[in-house]
Design an enzyme around this catalytic site. Structure first.
Site, PDB file in Angstrom:
ATOM      1  N   ASP A   1       0.257   5.003  -3.490  1.00  9.88           N
ATOM      2  CA  ASP A   1       0.532   4.876  -4.925  1.00  9.88           C
ATOM      3  C   ASP A   1      -0.835   4.725  -5.588  1.00  9.88           C
ATOM      4  O   ASP A   1      -1.413   3.637  -5.590  1.00  9.88           O
ATOM      5  CB  ASP A   1       1.412   3.652  -5.196  1.00  9.88           C
ATOM      6  CG  ASP A   1       1.709   3.475  -6.667  1.00  9.88           C
ATOM      7  OD1 ASP A   1       1.870   4.480  -7.384  1.00  9.88           O
ATOM      8  OD2 ASP A   1       1.780   2.304  -7.116  1.00  9.88           O
TER       9      ASP A   1
ATOM     10  N   ASP B   1       2.761  -2.534  -6.148  1.00  8.49           N
ATOM     11  CA  ASP B   1       2.078  -1.284  -5.787  1.00  8.49           C
ATOM     12  C   ASP B   1       2.294  -0.928  -4.321  1.00  8.49           C
ATOM     13  O   ASP B   1       2.439   0.245  -3.976  1.00  8.49           O
ATOM     14  CB  ASP B   1       0.578  -1.388  -6.098  1.00  8.49           C
ATOM     15  CG  ASP B   1       0.313  -1.548  -7.593  1.00  8.49           C
ATOM     16  OD1 ASP B   1       0.666  -0.625  -8.353  1.00  8.49           O
ATOM     17  OD2 ASP B   1      -0.221  -2.596  -7.986  1.00  8.49           O
TER      18      ASP B   1
ATOM     19  N   GLU C   1       2.220   9.976  -4.816  1.00  7.79           N
ATOM     20  CA  GLU C   1       2.962  10.173  -6.049  1.00  7.79           C
ATOM     21  C   GLU C   1       2.261  11.212  -6.915  1.00  7.79           C
ATOM     22  O   GLU C   1       1.030  11.221  -7.015  1.00  7.79           O
ATOM     23  CB  GLU C   1       3.069   8.845  -6.813  1.00  7.79           C
ATOM     24  CG  GLU C   1       3.935   8.928  -8.038  1.00  7.79           C
ATOM     25  CD  GLU C   1       4.146   7.576  -8.696  1.00  7.79           C
ATOM     26  OE1 GLU C   1       5.184   7.412  -9.335  1.00  7.79           O
ATOM     27  OE2 GLU C   1       3.272   6.694  -8.567  1.00  7.79           O
TER      28      GLU C   1
END
Length: 179
Positions: free
Chosen positions: A7, A138, A66
């Site tokens: 992430d 996160d 992502e």
């Protein structure tokens, strides 16, 4: 076989490592790379060093990240894109195949709703992997990315495909480190 989920961020980059050598994904590690620099070039160098260290330590076979999403703040979106690009280049330089997933796709796969908030993602990641503690947001997002990739590579694309997939391993192994 291990999957490294990332992430990306220019201040905090979450990571999650899953073992997918069996039918049930198993938690290996998660945490955050905390960026200490003020200068953008140094921030990106720390992202690269952190991801490179994770690859060296865990030796994943695949890398999932992502996709960039549109933000109201163009400067923030640009910095996020640069951190993301840095992580992708690191993975590519280590010979890893890179897979990308959009935020809605990740939320849909893990929670059943593309509009889930961070707390819902954290809750479902904790439940799916059978963790005894909730990972930092996160890190949970990175684990969700790795879970999405694990199920996408098996052709399981609906939230219902996660049902019953619980790891027997308890406990946490997430940590923060500074490259």
């Amino acid at each position: 076989m291990l999957i490294l989920g990332i992430d990306p961020g220019s201040r905090i980059t979450g990571y999650g490592v899953l073992d997918v050598s069996t039918a049930t994904p198993r938690y290996v590690a998660s945490g955050c790379i905390r960026i200490q620099a003020d200068d953008l070039a140094q921030k990106l160098a720390q992202v690269y060093a952190g991801v490179s260290e994770l690859i060296a330590v865990h030796r994943p076979a695949e890398f999932a990240i992502e996709q960039v999403f549109m933000s109201k703040n163009a400067d923030s979106a640009l910095k996020l894109g640069q951190a993301r690009g840095t992580a992708i280049v690191c993975a590519a330089n280590h010979g890893l195949p890179v897979s990308e997933y959009g935020p809605r796709q990740i939320k849909q796969a893990v929670t059943g709703s593309g509009r889930a908030d961070k707390a819902q993602v954290q809750h479902m990641v904790t439940a799916i992997l059978g963790l005894s503690a909730t990972p930092q947001a996160d890190a949970a997002d990175a684990l969700a990315i790795a879970l999405t990739h694990a199920h996408a590579r098996r052709g399981l694309v609906t939230a219902g495909s996660f049902g019953g997939h619980r790891s027997r391993r308890k406990g946490g192994n997430w940590r923060d480190f500074r490259p």
